[in-house]
Structure formats: structure tokens, C-alpha cells
Design a protein around this motif. Structure first.
Motif, PDB file in Angstrom:
ATOM      1  N   ARG A 357      -6.567  -8.831  10.193  1.00  0.00           N
ATOM      2  CA  ARG A 357      -6.153  -7.525   9.674  1.00  0.00           C
ATOM      3  C   ARG A 357      -6.790  -7.299   8.307  1.00  0.00           C
ATOM      4  N   ARG A 358      -7.492  -6.176   8.156  1.00  0.00           N
ATOM      5  CA  ARG A 358      -8.118  -5.837   6.879  1.00  0.00           C
ATOM      6  C   ARG A 358      -7.377  -4.660   6.258  1.00  0.00           C
ATOM      7  N   LEU A 359      -6.949  -4.861   5.001  1.00  0.00           N
ATOM      8  CA  LEU A 359      -6.196  -3.842   4.272  1.00  0.00           C
ATOM      9  C   LEU A 359      -6.962  -3.460   3.014  1.00  0.00           C
ATOM     10  N   PHE A 360      -6.841  -2.204   2.632  1.00  0.00           N
ATOM     11  CA  PHE A 360      -7.494  -1.700   1.421  1.00  0.00           C
ATOM     12  C   PHE A 360      -6.480  -0.812   0.696  1.00  0.00           C
ATOM     13  N   TYR A 361      -5.999  -1.283  -0.462  1.00  0.00           N
ATOM     14  CA  TYR A 361      -4.960  -0.557  -1.203  1.00  0.00           C
ATOM     15  C   TYR A 361      -5.516  -0.082  -2.545  1.00  0.00           C
ATOM     16  N   THR A 362      -5.402   1.210  -2.805  1.00  0.00           N
ATOM     17  CA  THR A 362      -5.753   1.734  -4.123  1.00  0.00           C
ATOM     18  C   THR A 362      -4.559   1.573  -5.062  1.00  0.00           C
ATOM     19  N   VAL A 363      -4.870   1.255  -6.307  1.00  0.00           N
ATOM     20  CA  VAL A 363      -3.860   1.056  -7.351  1.00  0.00           C
ATOM     21  C   VAL A 363      -4.026   2.190  -8.354  1.00  0.00           C
ATOM     22  N   GLY A 364      -2.996   3.002  -8.542  1.00  0.00           N
ATOM     23  CA  GLY A 364      -3.184   4.143  -9.422  1.00  0.00           C
ATOM     24  C   GLY A 364      -1.933   4.589 -10.145  1.00  0.00           C
ATOM     25  N   LEU A 365      -2.164   5.293 -11.245  1.00  0.00           N
ATOM     26  CA  LEU A 365      -1.084   5.972 -11.946  1.00  0.00           C
ATOM     27  C   LEU A 365      -1.010   7.407 -11.433  1.00  0.00           C
ATOM     28  N   GLY A 366       0.037   8.114 -11.805  1.00  0.00           N
ATOM     29  CA  GLY A 366       0.196   9.487 -11.338  1.00  0.00           C
ATOM     30  C   GLY A 366       1.217  10.221 -12.180  1.00  0.00           C
ATOM     31  N   GLN A 367       1.531  11.419 -11.712  1.00  0.00           N
ATOM     32  CA  GLN A 367       2.470  12.261 -12.446  1.00  0.00           C
ATOM     33  C   GLN A 367       3.217  13.125 -11.445  1.00  0.00           C
TER      34      GLN A 367
END
Length: 561
Positions: A357-367
Motif C-alpha cells: 500500500r502506497r500512501l501520500f499525505y500532504t502536511v499543511g496549515l490552514g484557516q
């Protein structure tokens, strides 16, 4: 009623202790009593009540050997409901003892007790424990030292002595009040007033001459330092004036030894180093200061402790080490690249070579919108643009008892809308989706996860901790991950094995692990600010085919919700 309840808890603890002693012929049983209590403490000319374990800052060290069973009876006398996480202990089939509130248990309510029943399997080295609710780990933390099995030596020269160095943070005000004030504004709370070494900031701070940790050494001897970053929000550089450090272990996994003038250690990580007392007898500062290579404010003051040669006068002024510059990205990347698993027949690096299983997670801030906040918005954080919402009951209980409506298992394997993740700062369309969404993994499947930093508001380094597992850090880089080119550069021979890894500022990190531990396992940024803002998720690892590959039944004293 309360008296009866406490007697029943005591009898249960006694029964577990006696039963465990009977069934464990080959391993020792270690028992601890943790009384969570409020104590008045003074630092930096400020006195305040803080939550502690047994009135200590840091709390008591848990000592065990590989193979031991540990029973820790936690009684909560404080005004906060809380739970304790045993950071890095794998807790095979036994998520009930892992500790994150509302993930594997509901918190221990004021006046109540819970016994964490744990067995150390296949692990030895330095780990740590901390409160896992609100920001209580600011003062509720301590070391875990797991010695090798009797008769098994370290795979490096035997040190003469050893010491724990637990790096932390101190706020002059009440931490929970400060956090609430920040949340009302929709902004980060004020940063800490000092960093600490073993709960003490050192003599560079006011009123701190007596609040300084000192370690005596003998000339020619070699010492093992077990260094833990228990700070809430800062990666830290650490060095000792005039002395080199030989790194021999990270996150309770032996490494190929290498020498360095300083180490970099992220919140949640541990690093063991050998130090030889080979300088002119004197007093030398051990120092810790933050690393931050993004436009984010941090508490950039330096905590110090003293390495003092035996027989030297206390009046001799210590010398300060030259720490890397606070924004020295090159040092950080070069240091990290030197970390390799020992990978010997006795301590192999069992890296998954095939990936299910290949996973790709973006890490981000937001509002997101916040009508009650100062500017009508509040800062938030997300993985794949999903801000995690904490449930009102334990996720492991909901999973084990098939309770409907508590969580969904549709966390996306990759972002729904790809973009140039590390390009120019993105300051529009910063809203996130809210939800208690988990990712389901088949038992014993192999997983590759790429964590990609983004320039939503700003890039920043993020230390990620995965509960229930170690993983191999097979690759990392700056910029956007290239799925066609970057895997060719992965280290599949001797990559570092960890439980907490830093995602570099404006870059990516790839990890691999085998999902061989059934249960619900938390994964989150170990910057407390980002965790609070929702930078977290959890994996549901399905049971295997047999009872030995399935989640254990919950203990009878599991705290109610």
C-alpha cells in the motif's frame, strides 16, 4: 462509594501483580505508582502550581529490561482528566495501554485510577512517557530506560556511567490558560519563556543559579547520555562545550556510530550519545537551543546544564559550546543523513522491500471560519486537507465493539487535488475539511507513506510520531516528492529505524513499516500546537487470522468515557 472504588482498584492492581508474577518465570515484573498531583514550583523568579507525577519535574524514570512486564498504576489527583502515553513502546495487540486520550482510551478522571499493563518485546534503549491530552505534557513527562537482556552487552564500548537529559519547556504562566487565550483569538498561544534540561533552565536565566542540572565526570571515563526532547513545540540543537558526541542510538534503535559536534533532536525523539571526558579538567556547559529554518517565531533562548570534572571548583566559570545557527538547514540535513541502522545479524534492519500500500499525505496549515475569534478566523492544520476532529469516546473501543457513528475509514490515500506543494506561499482557499476519518490497513501488509510539507501559509518542519510501530526512514528530500525519480534513491539496506521523524521544511520524508500490530494507532505531528490544530489521523489495523494476531480484550479497569 469512593472508598469502595479505591479498594477495588487496589485489589485489582494486587491481583494483576500477583498473577503476572506467577506467569512470568523468565522476565521480571516492574511495578510503579504514579500519583498525578499538583505541586507549587518556582522557575525564572515565578512560582506557580503545575501538574506533576509524584511531585517531580521531570517525573520518575521507568526502568526495565527487554522482556520485562511493567505495571504502572496511575492515580489522578489533579483537576484535569488525563491519560499517559508510553512513547515508543510498541504495545503489541495491546493498544489499551498506549495512552492517547480518546484514541485508545478515555482519560482517567479526577480521583480515579488506571493500571497500564505493558510487556517490553524486542526493544531496548531510551524511550519516554508523557501526558497525552491538552498541553499537560508541558510538566507531565519522564524517561523510560530499557536495558538489554541480562548478559547482553551494548554493541558499543561499555560506558562508565550514564545519565538522562530530558529537554523541556517552561512557561511562567499557567499553560492551559495561555492555550485557551490563544484559541479565543484563533492564533498560536504565546511561546514558552525558557527551555529546560531535566526541568531546570540553567544559570543564563534569572533566579536560576540553583535551578541548574550538573553532572560530575572523571577524566578519561566514557559516559552514555540518554537525551530526550520533551519540548512541546521546538526542535533543538544540543552540544557540550569542548566535547564531541558519538551517536549510538535513536528512538531505542542502535545506529552505526558517528561523531558530531552537535545533535538535532525533534520533539518526541530520543538520542543516545557517548561522551569521553578527555578535555582539561574544568566546567563545560551542555546547551540546547531551537532549530527553526522557516519564518515562524520560536523561543530562541538557550538552556544550559553543566558537565563538571571531579575535583574542579564550583567557582570556575563554564565555557559555552558553539551551537549551529538557529536556521542552519545544512547542518540539520547533513546530520540527519548520517543516521543509519546498525543492521547486524543480531540487530537487523528488516526493511520491507515489497510494498502492498502506497500512501501520500500532504502536511499543511490552514484557516477556517471562527465567528467567536478575533478576526473571524482561526488557524488550523491538516493532512490531505482533512483536519482531524477528536471523538467523544475512545476509537479503539469503538473499533473493538463495532460502535457505529464514531469514525469513518475513508481517509484518502493521497490528496484529492494535487498542486505545487512547495511553490510560492499559498494564502487563499485555506479552508480544510473536518472529520474523524481513519485509514484501514490489512494485518501484516507493508506500507509506504510519503509525508509532504506544503507552503500553505508557510513551509515548516514537522516531527511525526506513529504510535504502535517503528518505521524505516527510507528517503527524504527538499521540494516536491517525485514518485518516478525519488524512490530510486531510497535506502533499503540500513535506513534509520524510528518512531518519530522530522519532515524537512519545504520537503518530504518517506517511511516504510509492516502493519503487524492490530488495533487503532494514532499518527500526529509532535508539535503540540499543530496537534491541537488537527494535524493528526489514525490507522485501523485489522485483526489477523488467529487470536494471537488480534486485539486483546480491554482491561476491566479501562476508564469510562
Amino acid at each position: 462509594m469512593t472508598l469502595c472504588f479505591r479498594w477495588s482498584q487496589a485489589l485489582l492492581f494486587l491481583f494483576i501483580t500477583c498473577t503476572a508474577t506467577f506467569i512470568m518465570a523468565d522476565a521480571a515484573l516492574k511495578t510503579y505508582q504514579f500519583d498525578v498531583q499538583v505541586k507549587n514550583v518556582s522557575r525564572l523568579c515565578h512560582a506557580k502550581p503545575i501538574v506533576t507525577v509524584n511531585g517531580m519535574l521531570p517525573g520518575p524514570t521507568v526502568y526495565a529490561r527487554e522482556g520485562d512486564q511493567i505495571l504502572i498504576n496511575v492515580t489522578n489527583h489533579a483537576q484535569y482528566n488525563l491519560s499517559i502515553h508510553w512513547h515508543g513502546l510498541k504495545q503489541f495487540r495491546n493498544g489499551w495501554a498506549d495512552g492517547p486520550a480518546y484514541i485508545t482510551q478515555c482519560p482517567i478522571q479526577t480521583g480515579n485510577t488506571y493500571t497500564y499493563n505493558m510487556t517490553v518485546k524486542g526493544q531496548r534503549g531510551t524511550l519516554w512517557w508523557h501526558a497525552h491530552i491538552l498541553w499537560l505534557r508541558a510538566t507531565v513527562y519522564g524517561a523510560i530506560v530499557i536495558m538489554p537482556k541480562e548478559g547482553t552487552p551494548f554493541p558499543f564500548p561499555q560506558p562508565y556511567r550514564e545519565a538522562n537529559l530530558v529537554l523541556g519547556e517552561w512557561w511562567n504562566g499557567d499553560v492551559e490558560t495561555i492555550v485557551k487565550q490563544g484559541n479565543k483569538l484563533g492564533l498560536p498561544p504565546q511561546m514558552s519563556d525558557a527551555h529546560t534540561i531535566n526541568g531546570k533552565p540553567g544559570p543564563l536565566f534569572p533566579c536560576s543559579e540553583k535551578h541548574t542540572f550538573a553532572m560530575e565526570v572523571e577524566s578519561g571515563r566514557t559516559y552514555l547520555l540518554r537525551i530526550i526532547n520533551a519540548a512541546l513545540n521546538d526542535e533543538l540543537f544540543f552540544a557540550i562545550a569542548g566535547h564531541t558526541l558519538t551517536v549510538v542510538e535513536i528512538d531505542a534503535v542502535y545506529t552505526k556510530p558517528f561523531t558530531t559536534s552537535a545533535i538535532l533532536i525533534a520533539p518526541g525523539q530520543t538520542t543516545n550519545v557517548l561522551v569521553k571526558a578527555d578535555q582539561s579538567p574544568g566546567r563545560y556547559f551542555m546547551a540546547a537551543r531551537p532549530f527553526m529554518d522557516a519564518p515562524v517565531p520560536v523561543d530562541n533562548k538557550t538552556a544550559t546544564a553543566i558537565l563538571q570534572y571531579k575535583g574542579v571548583s564550583n567557582t570556575l566559570l563554564p565555557t559555552l559550546p558553539t551551537l549551529p545557527a538557529p536556521n542552519n538547514t545544512n547542518f540539520a540535513l547533513n546530520y540527519t543523513s548520517k543516521l543509519k541502522s546498525l543492521n547486524t545479524p543480531q540487530f537487523p534492519a528488516n526493511v520491507p522491500l515489497q510494498v502492498d500500500r502506497r500512501l501520500f499525505y500532504t502536511v499543511g496549515l490552514g484557516q477556517n471560519a471562527c465567528p467567536s475569534c478575533q478576526n473571524g478566523t482561526q488557524l488550523t492544520a491538516s493532512l490531505n486537507n482533512i483536519t482531524f476532529v477528536m471523538p467523544k469516546t475512545g476509537l479503539l473501543q469503538a473499533h473493538y465493539f463495532n460502535m457505529p457513528g464514531v469514525f469513518r475509514t475513508d481517509f484518502p490515500d493521497r490528496p484529492l487535488a494535487p498542486f505545487n506543494y512547495t511553490g510560492a506561499p499559498l494564502t487563499a482557499n485555506l479552508g480544510t475539511t473536518l472529520g474523524t476519518r481513519l485509514s484501514k490497513l490489512k494485518f501484516n501488509s507493508t506500507v509506504e507513506l510519503v509525508l509532504q510539507d506544503t507552503n500553505l501559509l508557510t513551509v515548516e518542519s514537522h516531527p511525526f510520531h506513529l504510535h504502535g510501530f517503528n518505521f524505516f526512514v527510507v528517503g527524504s528530500g527538499v521540494g516536491n516528492f517525485n514518485s518516478k525519480k525519488d524512490p530510486a534513491k531510497f535506502n533499503l539496506v540500513d535506513p534509520p529505524e524510528r518512531n518519530t521523524v522530522g519532515v524537512p521544511t519545504g520537503g518530504w520524508t518517506a517511511i516504510r513499516f509492516r502493519a503487524d500490530n492490530p488495533g487503532v494507532w494514532f499518527m500526529h505531528c509532535h508539535l503540540e500546537l499543530h496537534t491541537m490544530w488537527g494535524l493528526k489521523m489514525a490507522f485501523v489495523v485489522e485483526n489477523g487470522k488467529s487470536a494471537e494476531e488480534s486485539v486483546l480484550p480491554p482491561p476491566k479497569d479501562l476508564p469510562p468515557c
